[in-house]
Design a protein around this motif. Structure first.
Motif, PDB file in Angstrom:
ATOM      1  N   ASN A  89       0.815  -1.216   0.000  1.00  0.00           N
ATOM      2  CA  ASN A  89       0.000   0.000   0.000  1.00  0.00           C
ATOM      3  C   ASN A  89       0.847   1.263   0.000  1.00  0.00           C
ATOM      4  O   ASN A  89       0.333   2.347  -0.281  1.00  0.00           O
ATOM      5  CB  ASN A  89      -0.925   0.019   1.215  1.00  0.00           C
ATOM      6  N   TYR A  90       2.118   1.154   0.338  1.00  0.00           N
ATOM      7  CA  TYR A  90       3.008   2.312   0.392  1.00  0.00           C
ATOM      8  C   TYR A  90       4.167   2.206  -0.591  1.00  0.00           C
ATOM      9  O   TYR A  90       5.246   2.725  -0.345  1.00  0.00           O
ATOM     10  CB  TYR A  90       3.510   2.518   1.823  1.00  0.00           C
ATOM     11  N   VAL A  91       3.939   1.548  -1.713  1.00  0.00           N
ATOM     12  CA  VAL A  91       4.907   1.486  -2.799  1.00  0.00           C
ATOM     13  C   VAL A  91       4.239   2.121  -4.024  1.00  0.00           C
ATOM     14  O   VAL A  91       3.151   1.721  -4.418  1.00  0.00           O
ATOM     15  CB  VAL A  91       5.328   0.034  -3.110  1.00  0.00           C
ATOM     16  N   PHE A  92       4.908   3.131  -4.606  1.00  0.00           N
ATOM     17  CA  PHE A  92       4.308   3.929  -5.668  1.00  0.00           C
ATOM     18  C   PHE A  92       5.212   4.018  -6.890  1.00  0.00           C
ATOM     19  O   PHE A  92       6.418   3.840  -6.799  1.00  0.00           O
ATOM     20  CB  PHE A  92       4.041   5.354  -5.153  1.00  0.00           C
ATOM     21  N   HIS A  93       4.593   4.356  -8.030  1.00  0.00           N
ATOM     22  CA  HIS A  93       5.348   4.579  -9.262  1.00  0.00           C
ATOM     23  C   HIS A  93       6.038   5.936  -9.258  1.00  0.00           C
ATOM     24  O   HIS A  93       7.097   6.088  -9.849  1.00  0.00           O
ATOM     25  CB  HIS A  93       4.416   4.530 -10.474  1.00  0.00           C
ATOM     26  N   HIS A  94       5.424   6.932  -8.626  1.00  0.00           N
ATOM     27  CA  HIS A  94       5.913   8.304  -8.693  1.00  0.00           C
ATOM     28  C   HIS A  94       6.365   8.814  -7.325  1.00  0.00           C
ATOM     29  O   HIS A  94       5.732   8.529  -6.310  1.00  0.00           O
ATOM     30  CB  HIS A  94       4.825   9.222  -9.245  1.00  0.00           C
ATOM     31  N   LEU A  95       7.425   9.586  -7.323  1.00  0.00           N
ATOM     32  CA  LEU A  95       7.979  10.161  -6.100  1.00  0.00           C
ATOM     33  C   LEU A  95       6.960  11.043  -5.384  1.00  0.00           C
ATOM     34  O   LEU A  95       6.816  10.986  -4.174  1.00  0.00           O
ATOM     35  CB  LEU A  95       9.247  10.959  -6.425  1.00  0.00           C
ATOM     36  N   ARG A  96       6.247  11.847  -6.122  1.00  0.00           N
ATOM     37  CA  ARG A  96       5.274  12.764  -5.532  1.00  0.00           C
ATOM     38  C   ARG A  96       4.181  12.017  -4.749  1.00  0.00           C
ATOM     39  O   ARG A  96       3.771  12.451  -3.684  1.00  0.00           O
ATOM     40  CB  ARG A  96       4.639  13.628  -6.612  1.00  0.00           C
ATOM     41  N   ASP A  97       3.735  10.879  -5.273  1.00  0.00           N
ATOM     42  CA  ASP A  97       2.726  10.087  -4.562  1.00  0.00           C
ATOM     43  C   ASP A  97       3.275   9.570  -3.235  1.00  0.00           C
ATOM     44  O   ASP A  97       2.580   9.564  -2.222  1.00  0.00           O
ATOM     45  CB  ASP A  97       2.268   8.910  -5.419  1.00  0.00           C
ATOM     46  N   ALA A  98       4.524   9.139  -3.238  1.00  0.00           N
ATOM     47  CA  ALA A  98       5.137   8.649  -2.000  1.00  0.00           C
ATOM     48  C   ALA A  98       5.293   9.780  -0.985  1.00  0.00           C
ATOM     49  O   ALA A  98       5.058   9.597   0.205  1.00  0.00           O
ATOM     50  CB  ALA A  98       6.493   8.019  -2.303  1.00  0.00           C
ATOM     51  N   GLU A  99       5.679  10.953  -1.449  1.00  0.00           N
ATOM     52  CA  GLU A  99       5.830  12.101  -0.548  1.00  0.00           C
ATOM     53  C   GLU A  99       4.499  12.489   0.086  1.00  0.00           C
ATOM     54  O   GLU A  99       4.455  12.867   1.250  1.00  0.00           O
ATOM     55  CB  GLU A  99       6.414  13.289  -1.307  1.00  0.00           C
ATOM     56  N   ARG A 100       3.429  12.394  -0.673  1.00  0.00           N
ATOM     57  CA  ARG A 100       2.103  12.738  -0.146  1.00  0.00           C
ATOM     58  C   ARG A 100       1.595  11.722   0.868  1.00  0.00           C
ATOM     59  O   ARG A 100       0.726  12.024   1.671  1.00  0.00           O
ATOM     60  CB  ARG A 100       1.099  12.844  -1.289  1.00  0.00           C
ATOM     61  N   SER A 101       2.119  10.515   0.843  1.00  0.00           N
ATOM     62  CA  SER A 101       1.643   9.442   1.717  1.00  0.00           C
ATOM     63  C   SER A 101       2.448   9.278   2.996  1.00  0.00           C
ATOM     64  O   SER A 101       2.147   8.397   3.800  1.00  0.00           O
ATOM     65  CB  SER A 101       1.665   8.123   0.954  1.00  0.00           C
ATOM     66  N   ILE A 102       3.449  10.102   3.213  1.00  0.00           N
ATOM     67  CA  ILE A 102       4.323   9.941   4.380  1.00  0.00           C
ATOM     68  C   ILE A 102       3.546  10.023   5.685  1.00  0.00           C
ATOM     69  O   ILE A 102       3.739   9.201   6.587  1.00  0.00           O
ATOM     70  CB  ILE A 102       5.483  10.960   4.346  1.00  0.00           C
ATOM     71  N   LYS A 103       2.644  10.982   5.829  1.00  0.00           N
ATOM     72  CA  LYS A 103       1.886  11.136   7.082  1.00  0.00           C
ATOM     73  C   LYS A 103       1.037   9.903   7.377  1.00  0.00           C
ATOM     74  O   LYS A 103       0.978   9.436   8.511  1.00  0.00           O
ATOM     75  CB  LYS A 103       0.993  12.378   7.025  1.00  0.00           C
ATOM     76  N   ASN A 104       0.372   9.369   6.356  1.00  0.00           N
ATOM     77  CA  ASN A 104      -0.435   8.160   6.553  1.00  0.00           C
ATOM     78  C   ASN A 104       0.437   6.968   6.926  1.00  0.00           C
ATOM     79  O   ASN A 104       0.077   6.150   7.780  1.00  0.00           O
ATOM     80  CB  ASN A 104      -1.224   7.833   5.295  1.00  0.00           C
ATOM     81  N   TRP A 105       1.600   6.854   6.304  1.00  0.00           N
ATOM     82  CA  TRP A 105       2.519   5.760   6.617  1.00  0.00           C
ATOM     83  C   TRP A 105       3.010   5.866   8.060  1.00  0.00           C
ATOM     84  O   TRP A 105       3.055   4.869   8.781  1.00  0.00           O
ATOM     85  CB  TRP A 105       3.701   5.781   5.652  1.00  0.00           C
ATOM     86  N   GLU A 106       3.364   7.079   8.492  1.00  0.00           N
ATOM     87  CA  GLU A 106       3.820   7.281   9.878  1.00  0.00           C
ATOM     88  C   GLU A 106       2.724   6.912  10.862  1.00  0.00           C
ATOM     89  O   GLU A 106       2.979   6.269  11.882  1.00  0.00           O
ATOM     90  CB  GLU A 106       4.233   8.733  10.093  1.00  0.00           C
TER      91      GLU A 106
END
Length: 88
Positions: free
Chosen positions: A56-73
């Motif tokens: 759920n926290y592996v993405f194709h684009h860097l921007r998507d991963a950056e936007r998901s940091i808070k949810n991952w934490e």
């Protein structure tokens, strides 16, 4: 229009060759997926080492991963609390 953040699906994974992005506490990092593990987890290789990450926290684009940091934490903190309460 707001773009939805879509993680990589199991069917789209290219092992060992394609670069993907995932979240860490400080930033998003580039990884390669080595192996698919049961329960929607993947074994990934980053510059610093090899570790397991939820798909759920592996993405194709860097921007998507950056936007998901808070949810991952948030998910990591919850996982740590559950693990701690099971020990006691």
């Amino acid at each position: 229009m707001i773009k939805t953040i879509k993680p990589v699906s199991k069917d789209e994974i290219v092992f060992n060759t394609q670069n993907y992005y995932t979240c860490t506490y400080s930033c998003a990092v580039k990884v390669q997926i080595l192996k698919l593990i049961e329960n929607d987890k993947v074994l990934v290789k980053a510059k610093t080492g090899v570790f397991i990450r939820s798909i759920n926290y592996v993405f194709h684009h860097l921007r998507d991963a950056e936007r998901s940091i808070k949810n991952w934490e948030r998910d990591e903190r919850r996982k740590k609390k559950r693990k701690k309460s099971k020990k006691q």
